[in-house]
Design a protein around this motif. Sequence first.
Motif, mmCIF file in Angstrom:
data_model
loop_
_atom_site.group_PDB
_atom_site.id
_atom_site.type_symbol
_atom_site.label_atom_id
_atom_site.label_comp_id
_atom_site.label_asym_id
_atom_site.label_seq_id
_atom_site.Cartn_x
_atom_site.Cartn_y
_atom_site.Cartn_z
ATOM 1 N N PHE A 140 4.009 7.989 -1.750
ATOM 2 C CA PHE A 140 4.324 8.523 -0.433
ATOM 3 C C PHE A 140 3.712 9.915 -0.387
ATOM 4 C CE2 PHE A 140 7.017 10.709 2.657
ATOM 5 C CZ PHE A 140 7.176 9.765 3.659
ATOM 6 N N VAL A 141 2.639 10.077 0.416
ATOM 7 C CA VAL A 141 1.843 11.295 0.420
ATOM 8 C C VAL A 141 2.213 12.139 1.640
ATOM 9 C CG1 VAL A 141 -0.492 12.244 0.396
ATOM 10 C CG2 VAL A 141 -0.027 10.052 -0.742
ATOM 11 N N VAL A 142 2.540 13.400 1.407
ATOM 12 C CA VAL A 142 2.954 14.306 2.484
ATOM 13 C C VAL A 142 1.781 15.239 2.816
ATOM 14 C CG1 VAL A 142 4.628 16.033 3.212
ATOM 15 C CG2 VAL A 142 5.323 14.194 1.649
ATOM 16 N N THR A 161 0.848 -1.193 0.000
ATOM 17 C CA THR A 161 0.000 0.000 0.000
ATOM 18 C C THR A 161 0.884 1.244 0.000
ATOM 19 O OG1 THR A 161 -0.100 0.118 2.429
ATOM 20 C CG2 THR A 161 -1.815 -1.164 1.322
ATOM 21 N N GLY A 162 0.282 2.383 -0.315
ATOM 22 C CA GLY A 162 0.986 3.641 -0.198
ATOM 23 C C GLY A 162 1.119 4.056 1.262
ATOM 24 N N THR A 163 1.864 5.137 1.484
ATOM 25 C CA THR A 163 2.109 5.638 2.836
ATOM 26 C C THR A 163 1.730 7.114 2.901
ATOM 27 O OG1 THR A 163 3.933 4.085 3.180
ATOM 28 C CG2 THR A 163 3.860 6.022 4.611
ATOM 29 N N VAL A 164 1.048 7.504 3.964
ATOM 30 C CA VAL A 164 0.707 8.906 4.203
ATOM 31 C C VAL A 164 1.487 9.398 5.414
ATOM 32 C CG1 VAL A 164 -1.123 10.546 4.764
ATOM 33 C CG2 VAL A 164 -1.601 8.614 3.234
ATOM 34 N N ALA A 165 2.241 10.485 5.233
ATOM 35 C CA ALA A 165 2.890 11.154 6.361
ATOM 36 C C ALA A 165 1.874 12.139 6.945
ATOM 37 C CB ALA A 165 4.157 11.865 5.903
ATOM 38 N N GLY A 223 0.656 16.584 -0.493
ATOM 39 C CA GLY A 223 -0.685 16.921 -0.045
ATOM 40 C C GLY A 223 -1.727 15.876 -0.386
ATOM 41 N N ARG A 224 -2.652 15.682 0.543
ATOM 42 C CA ARG A 224 -3.847 14.896 0.250
ATOM 43 C C ARG A 224 -4.834 15.795 -0.506
ATOM 44 N NH1 ARG A 224 -5.565 12.594 5.955
ATOM 45 N NH2 ARG A 224 -4.487 14.443 6.742
ATOM 46 N N ALA A 225 -6.016 15.298 -0.796
ATOM 47 C CA ALA A 225 -6.991 16.065 -1.578
ATOM 48 C C ALA A 225 -7.259 17.416 -0.916
ATOM 49 C CB ALA A 225 -8.293 15.277 -1.704
#
Length: 248
Positions: free
Chosen positions: A104-106, A72-76, A135-137
């Motif tokens: 990798f989402v910051v 899966t992806g990763t969110v910071a 950034g997320r949405a």
Amino acid sequence: MTGPTRLSVAPTGSRSRVHHTTGHLTVRVMDQDADGARVGLLATQALLLSGDDVRIEVDVAPGAWLDVVETTGTVAYEGEAPSSWTVDATVGDGAVLTWAGKPFVVSDEIATHRRTRIRLHGTGRTLTQEKVVLGRAGQLGGDLSMFLEASDDSGPVQVEHLDLGQRARQLPGVFGNLRAMDTVTALGWTPEPTGAPEAGTTGPGETYFPLDRSGAVLRWMGIGRFRDQLCDATFAAWRQEAMRDRRH
């Protein structure tokens, strides 16, 4: 404090020997032969929270192959304390390490760091892919710094430091309003690009550059990662080259 995730693979006469220790991530063997294995990385807890220090140590023995899959992806996530994600890999003579990273989402209001250290020996090869989304949405994304330090028996092969903090990426010619970057890096040999879409169709820039020594980098930057039509196909093609004659 959670310790590092450790993963090693070594060839044997019949079935490769895979050893792993669980940290923030755990390892699942997906495929295996006498020389190596394909493994999946799964998070053992919510990642990447403020203050998390994820460390992954990889050792590919001489003559072995290892294909790492992030499931899966990763969110910071936002928070006051910085977070970090560090990969430390050693690749032996005649060995191959391939690693296709998920996004990798910051998030906003976080400072996070990605570090990759690679040591190649002899004719060892590595192929990695890093997907970064700022950034997320509805967000612009926080501060991100990325480090790559790769060396072989003769010395440094590639050393790169990218400062993608909010202030730095607004400087002229840096990142501007772009939000996504995809990078495919080959070390130990110099593959050719598999092709290029018509300029401007997937983003402001797709750049291929061979390294001064043995290696090559393909980098895409754009507004949203789903418009990248080049890097996934390139990783797949370069992976076939890297693994040629190495896997039963």
